[in-house]
Design a protein around this motif. Structure first.
Motif, PDB file in Angstrom:
ATOM      1  N   UNK A  72       0.870  -1.170   0.000  1.00 48.05           N
ATOM      2  CA  UNK A  72       0.000   0.000   0.000  1.00 48.05           C
ATOM      3  C   UNK A  72       0.913   1.228   0.000  1.00 48.05           C
ATOM      4  N   UNK A  73       0.435   2.313  -0.550  1.00 49.87           N
ATOM      5  CA  UNK A  73       1.245   3.519  -0.580  1.00 49.87           C
ATOM      6  C   UNK A  73       0.387   4.762  -0.486  1.00 49.87           C
ATOM      7  N   UNK A  74       1.000   5.852  -0.039  1.00 52.45           N
ATOM      8  CA  UNK A  74       0.334   7.155  -0.077  1.00 52.45           C
ATOM      9  C   UNK A  74       1.348   8.185  -0.558  1.00 52.45           C
ATOM     10  N   UNK A  75       0.869   9.159  -1.299  1.00 50.75           N
ATOM     11  CA  UNK A  75       1.749  10.145  -1.924  1.00 50.75           C
ATOM     12  C   UNK A  75       0.947  11.420  -2.177  1.00 50.75           C
ATOM     13  N   UNK A  76       1.481  12.575  -1.736  1.00 55.70           N
ATOM     14  CA  UNK A  76       0.742  13.821  -1.875  1.00 55.70           C
ATOM     15  C   UNK A  76       0.864  14.428  -3.268  1.00 55.70           C
ATOM     16  N   UNK A  77       1.870  14.047  -4.013  1.00 54.56           N
ATOM     17  CA  UNK A  77       2.131  14.633  -5.327  1.00 54.56           C
ATOM     18  C   UNK A  77       1.253  13.939  -6.369  1.00 54.56           C
ATOM     19  N   UNK A  78       0.248  14.625  -6.929  1.00 55.24           N
ATOM     20  CA  UNK A  78      -0.661  13.967  -7.874  1.00 55.24           C
ATOM     21  C   UNK A  78       0.031  13.430  -9.125  1.00 55.24           C
ATOM     22  N   UNK A  79       1.101  14.112  -9.564  1.00 54.12           N
ATOM     23  CA  UNK A  79       1.808  13.626 -10.742  1.00 54.12           C
ATOM     24  C   UNK A  79       2.566  12.339 -10.435  1.00 54.12           C
ATOM     25  N   UNK A  80       3.107  12.231  -9.214  1.00 51.04           N
ATOM     26  CA  UNK A  80       3.771  10.988  -8.823  1.00 51.04           C
ATOM     27  C   UNK A  80       2.753   9.865  -8.687  1.00 51.04           C
ATOM     28  N   UNK A  81       1.563  10.183  -8.182  1.00 52.72           N
ATOM     29  CA  UNK A  81       0.498   9.181  -8.093  1.00 52.72           C
ATOM     30  C   UNK A  81       0.151   8.670  -9.489  1.00 52.72           C
ATOM     31  N   UNK A  82       0.077   9.570 -10.446  1.00 47.86           N
ATOM     32  CA  UNK A  82      -0.189   9.167 -11.828  1.00 47.86           C
ATOM     33  C   UNK A  82       0.913   8.253 -12.342  1.00 47.86           C
ATOM     34  N   UNK A  83       2.167   8.558 -11.984  1.00 48.21           N
ATOM     35  CA  UNK A  83       3.286   7.699 -12.391  1.00 48.21           C
ATOM     36  C   UNK A  83       3.135   6.298 -11.796  1.00 48.21           C
ATOM     37  N   UNK A  84       2.694   6.215 -10.523  1.00 44.04           N
ATOM     38  CA  UNK A  84       2.457   4.912  -9.885  1.00 44.04           C
ATOM     39  C   UNK A  84       1.405   4.129 -10.652  1.00 44.04           C
ATOM     40  N   UNK A  85       0.307   4.789 -10.903  1.00 44.42           N
ATOM     41  CA  UNK A  85      -0.814   4.105 -11.548  1.00 44.42           C
ATOM     42  C   UNK A  85      -0.496   3.706 -12.976  1.00 44.42           C
ATOM     43  N   UNK A  86       0.425   4.424 -13.603  1.00 45.28           N
ATOM     44  CA  UNK A  86       0.801   4.087 -14.978  1.00 45.28           C
ATOM     45  C   UNK A  86       1.548   2.769 -15.071  1.00 45.28           C
ATOM     46  N   UNK A  87       2.120   2.315 -13.938  1.00 46.03           N
ATOM     47  CA  UNK A  87       2.816   1.027 -13.918  1.00 46.03           C
ATOM     48  C   UNK A  87       2.050  -0.011 -13.102  1.00 46.03           C
ATOM     49  N   UNK A  88       0.740   0.256 -12.888  1.00 45.07           N
ATOM     50  CA  UNK A  88      -0.116  -0.741 -12.267  1.00 45.07           C
ATOM     51  C   UNK A  88      -0.139  -0.754 -10.761  1.00 45.07           C
ATOM     52  N   UNK A  89       0.328   0.324 -10.109  1.00 45.74           N
ATOM     53  CA  UNK A  89       0.299   0.393  -8.647  1.00 45.74           C
ATOM     54  C   UNK A  89      -0.683   1.485  -8.240  1.00 45.74           C
ATOM     55  N   UNK A  90      -1.748   1.089  -7.564  1.00 45.16           N
ATOM     56  CA  UNK A  90      -2.762   2.051  -7.133  1.00 45.16           C
ATOM     57  C   UNK A  90      -2.436   2.511  -5.717  1.00 45.16           C
ATOM     58  N   UNK A  91      -2.281   3.788  -5.536  1.00 40.36           N
ATOM     59  CA  UNK A  91      -1.922   4.333  -4.229  1.00 40.36           C
ATOM     60  C   UNK A  91      -2.893   5.449  -3.856  1.00 40.36           C
ATOM     61  N   UNK A  92      -2.895   5.796  -2.574  1.00 39.95           N
ATOM     62  CA  UNK A  92      -3.729   6.880  -2.072  1.00 39.95           C
ATOM     63  C   UNK A  92      -3.078   8.217  -2.417  1.00 39.95           C
ATOM     64  N   UNK A  93      -3.858   9.132  -2.977  1.00 38.39           N
ATOM     65  CA  UNK A  93      -3.360  10.488  -3.198  1.00 38.39           C
ATOM     66  C   UNK A  93      -3.599  11.283  -1.925  1.00 38.39           C
ATOM     67  N   UNK A  94      -2.571  11.398  -1.118  1.00 42.88           N
ATOM     68  CA  UNK A  94      -2.670  12.065   0.170  1.00 42.88           C
ATOM     69  C   UNK A  94      -1.496  11.676   1.034  1.00 42.88           C
ATOM     70  N   UNK A  95      -1.435  12.232   2.237  1.00 41.16           N
ATOM     71  CA  UNK A  95      -0.325  11.933   3.126  1.00 41.16           C
ATOM     72  C   UNK A  95      -0.707  10.835   4.116  1.00 41.16           C
TER      73      UNK A  95
END
Length: 347
Positions: free
Chosen positions: A171-194
């Motif tokens: 599981x992961x969380x990340x406040x940077x929306x562009x980094x979240x998009x990078x995660x999801x682009x490689x098949x990892x769904x994470x929480x957008x937030x801290x």
């Protein structure tokens, strides 16, 4: 940088930080570290100071809470990260040995692999420690069998992919929306937030990792308390942050890559980190050795020095210093580029 009655930087307003955010001391070293950001993407000239009492380093002045997120518009975690030990690194003997070590040590299943890898790297301490850091020291012997893992500030998800390969439910969380998009682009769904995101309410984890996150936040003890709250009893926190007492800072001065203004608000010393962890209820706090690691890091500092025209305080050959730094980081956790800590929430 503007220092008038309404101070500002290129992307917003500034605020003064008179006292050390780590220990509240007003005693700062006479010499400050001054330069632009690591990539030279912004025109602002930043000043960072070191606390005489606790040795932590902080940014003064710093972006205020409203403008700080704008610094991350072009932050490097947006991009897909190159793996330090890629799965398709090659078929040569060295890669087979590395894969063999990782498979045995962390439960990976990388191929091609040689079963001799574990024995070989167990005898080469600087590289064994480097590979252990790659797995964030999450061996079965140290933290138990893989369970649930939360990576706070997961960036583009490079470690989450690795941890999943090691058998963890990630599981992961990340406040940077562009980094979240990078995660999801490689098949990892994470929480957008801290770490305080509402999606984490009621959840708990066997392991929490935070790699170079704490130096970015305003309230550092609160983040450690949150990590403690999110851990299951007996769970482990793995934390890495720049070490303000490193040889790299002495060699590079203001060009030291880990100063990284304006993103790094306060770089706490190992003493402060261990004290905070104790105050938040952690036990079995261990400072971990880093091993061989400075070559690429110092290249970055050298490039910053050349760009910013910063002179190092030592004229000794960099190669000799690099050998010394890697040797010291192999035998002790005190002078490495990073402070790496493993701490446990009591049962």
């Amino acid at each position: 940088m503007n220092t008038d009655s309404n101070p500002h930087w290129s992307r917003g307003q500034l605020e003064a930080v008179v006292e050390c955010p780590a220990c509240s001391s007003s005693k700062r070293a006479m010499v400050s570290f001054t330069r632009r950001d690591n990539e030279g993407a912004m025109p602002d000239l930043w000043s960072m100071v070191q606390c005489i009492d606790c040795q932590s380093i902080w940014l003064d002045p710093r972006p205020d809470a409203q403008s700080l997120p704008r610094a991350y518009d072009d932050y490097y975690t947006h991009n897909t990260e190159a793996d330090d030990v890629p799965q398709n690194g090659g078929r040569g003997l060295a890669w087979r040995l590395i894969n063999g070590y990782l498979n045995r040590r962390f439960g990976m299943h990388r191929k091609p692999a040689s079963s001799w890898g574990y024995a070989v790297f167990s005898l080469i301490e600087p590289w064994r420690l480097k590979l252990d850091y790659y797995g964030r020291h999450l061996t079965h012997k140290r933290v138990g069998s893989p369970g649930s893992l939360l990576d706070i500030g997961c960036g583009n998800g490079a470690f989450l992919k690795r941890a999943k390969e090691m058998g963890w439910r990630v599981y992961g969380c990340e406040i940077d929306p562009k980094a979240v998009t990078a995660c999801r682009s490689v098949g990892i769904d994470v929480i957008e937030g801290d770490a305080f995101a509402p999606e984490l309410a009621g959840q708990s984890f066997d392991v929490i990792t935070m790699s170079h996150v704490i130096e970015h936040v305003h309230d550092q003890p609160a983040l450690l308390q949150r990590a403690h709250d999110l851990l299951l009893p007996g769970g482990w926190l793995w934390l890495a942050a720049p070490n303000p007492q490193s040889i790299g800072l002495f060699i590079s001065n203001s060009a030291w890559h880990a100063l990284h203004p304006p993103y790094h608000l306060c770089i706490p010393s190992r003493l402060i980190l261990t004290n905070w962890l104790k105050e938040q209820g952690f036990s079995e706090i261990k400072l971990l050795r880093r091993g061989a690691h400075v070559r690429q890091i110092w290249r970055t500092s050298k490039a910053i020095a050349q760009r910013e025209v910063i002179t190092a305080p030592s004229s000794a050959p960099l190669f000799a210093w690099r050998l010394l730094a890697d040797a010291l980081a192999t035998i002790s956790p005190y002078w490495a580029e990073e402070t790496v800590i493993l701490a446990r929430k009591p049962e």
